[in-house]
Design an enzyme around this catalytic site. Structure first.
Site, short mmCIF file in Angstrom:
data_model
loop_
_atom_site.label_atom_id
_atom_site.label_comp_id
_atom_site.label_asym_id
_atom_site.label_seq_id
_atom_site.Cartn_x
_atom_site.Cartn_y
_atom_site.Cartn_z
N THR A 177 11.88 -3.28 -71.80
CA THR A 177 13.58 -3.51 -70.88
C THR A 177 14.12 -4.14 -71.68
OG1 THR A 177 11.41 -4.13 -68.92
CG2 THR A 177 13.49 -4.51 -69.09
N GLY A 207 9.14 -2.38 -60.72
CA GLY A 207 8.46 -3.60 -61.10
C GLY A 207 8.90 -5.20 -61.28
#
Lengths: 317, 317
Positions: A177, A207
């Site tokens: 990320t 997510g």
């Protein structure tokens, strides 16, 4: 000059010096430095926190080293699905997207939703239609092709045929990320997060990254946060807003609140990962409970630093 | 017998006696009573809060009166896209789905994700593939056809061609969602929420209902919550988890926390809607800042009641 601060991350997880070549480490440090510098330049020139976090995240989206934008991992169908979120601590407006494809910079789409729509969260084809109407940059599938990521997917794609994604990244506990948080000279803070998800992911899994209050949150009264980690645990703990509530309702400092959420509450339920945070005074916190987190920060007094492993950042001036 | 409690809602908004026929009101009251009774029976027979909230929500999904499941409104393409979330306060596991079609009971899919996958949030085609693999009931498009909803869509579908959904429902400020929260005789609490979204919605818009911590939340230490209202405002305020944090970090009662979130914080930013909440002591709170909210509750001591408009519920025994 008024105070400003910026922090960025490029993912947390089992990042060990033993698995890193000096070339690879240098490439990560250089990319983090460039992303940080872009955000820092915006803030130095009295730009907004919104522009600073967008510029920093766009650079990391364009860089194939990070699992976001161009460097996104392969999902179970051999494609690339991305999620992103953007939040403005001044007025607490927000925008987020999930399960989008062929968008060059998901973070700019999230910001566009925040600024140009009444909505907060758009997913899939509908989000892409919105992007088309608002002139976002589209790219072909091959823009996302990366031999390393492709081989990573090839190695595991058949093993996970009938189960939810036990991806290589997940086994490694590496959470890809990118994110940025900043305080600008006007006293406003902002947060941005972008991700390419998990290798071989199936079932349209989303997510924590695009969920406002979980992977991304900003409120001038408390803090701006961008998370990276095992998304399901982050969602159950509503991580980003939890830091904000510990500050607002319990009177904790940014550092104490962020520490409690990552090292106590998240660890207790088995969740791995970290976050970057800034408050309206310019304080920065970057806790993680994994072996490492790609991260960097810079302050208006000239201090800055870059970290990868689980040891203190060497602060430069 | 140990204590139990259950509360349900069928949406909040501009629900005025002047717009209601006595037949329509009786139909709503009867549907709420049946849904409540199904959940109550589970709890009386020492079933779990999980089963109680699932049964109550399934009934409302099957009832065409409510905007969820069978009664879901038409989106901009003339189809039906639904969202749902489920959370277990015991262990704080959760499951959620968004942008799904042709699933008879989205709430049962959300529960299945919670129980049978490592994931929390699945969207679109992927979520439907998961549903197929786990034997959920699928229905044809015409199952969702409802002349009233169809005409509602026909009247506004062209007016919103180039803008985000200013639906009739939105102008009316009527928020179609169903939900349930319960405490069972084992001391566990649970929350469930399901919605058909907004009439003529475009761009894959996802609201607060399926977002854990926003439209749905449960934690045995604090409360179980299901929300209904202007999703974008609920998301920016992380409404459900905010109630929990006000209890945990500030020591407020369920009633005080829920009141502050709906009547002070949400109203301040212009957000309309309400929530139902239960805590581990069996207290129930059902605040809303709109003209009405379809709602009902029942306690183990025999007290129960049903409300629609903005006046106190007539408590029965």
């Amino acid at each position: 000059m008024k105070k400003f601060s910026i922090a960025i991350h490029g993912g947390a997880g089992t990042i060990l010096k033993s698995n890193m070549t000096s070339e690879k480490e240098a490439a990560y440090r250089s990319a983090l430095k460039t992303a940080l510098g872009l955000g820092q330049d915006v803030l130095k020139n009295e730009g907004t926190a919104l522009d600073a976090v967008e510029q920093a995240v766009r650079y990391m989206e364009d860089c194939p080293l990070f699992n976001a934008g161009r460097g996104s991992v392969y999902n179970a169908l051999g494609g690339h699905e991305m999620d992103a979120a953007f939040m403005d601590g001044n007025g607490m407006n927000a925008g987020a997207v999930a399960a989008i494809r062929n968008i060059k910079n998901p973070i700019s789409l999230a910001r566009k939703i925040m600024e140009q729509s009444e909505h907060v969260f758009l997913v899939g084809d509908g989000a892409m239609e919105f992007a088309r109407m608002h002139g976002l940059d589209f790219v072909e599938d091959d823009y996302f092709h990366n031999e390393h990521r492709y081989q990573q997917w090839q190695r595991i794609k058949d093993s996970a045929r009938f189960q939810l994604d036990h991806s290589e990244e997940q086994k490694d506990k590496k959470f890809g990320t990118v994110g940025a948080v900043a305080l600008d000279s006007y006293g406003n803070i902002a947060a941005a997060t972008s991700t390419g998800g998990m290798t071989n992911k199936k079932f349209g899994r989303v997510g924590d990254s695009p969920i406002i209050g979980v992977g991304t949150y900003a409120n001038n009264e408390t803090c701006a946060i961008s998370c990276t980690g095992s998304g399901e645990y982050f969602m159950r703990n509503v991580v980003a807003y939890d830091v904000s509530c510990l500050m607002e309702y319990k009177g904790l400092s940014l550092e104490a609140a962020a520490h409690e959420v990552i090292h106590d509450k998240l660890k207790k339920i088995g969740g791995g990962g970290g976050l970057i945070a800034v408050d309206a005074l310019g304080n920065i916190s970057m806790p993680f409970n994994t072996k490492g987190m790609y991260r960097a920060f810079a302050l208006s007094d000239g201090q800055w630093g870059i970290g990868i492993y689980n040891d203190p950042i060497n602060i430069m001036q």
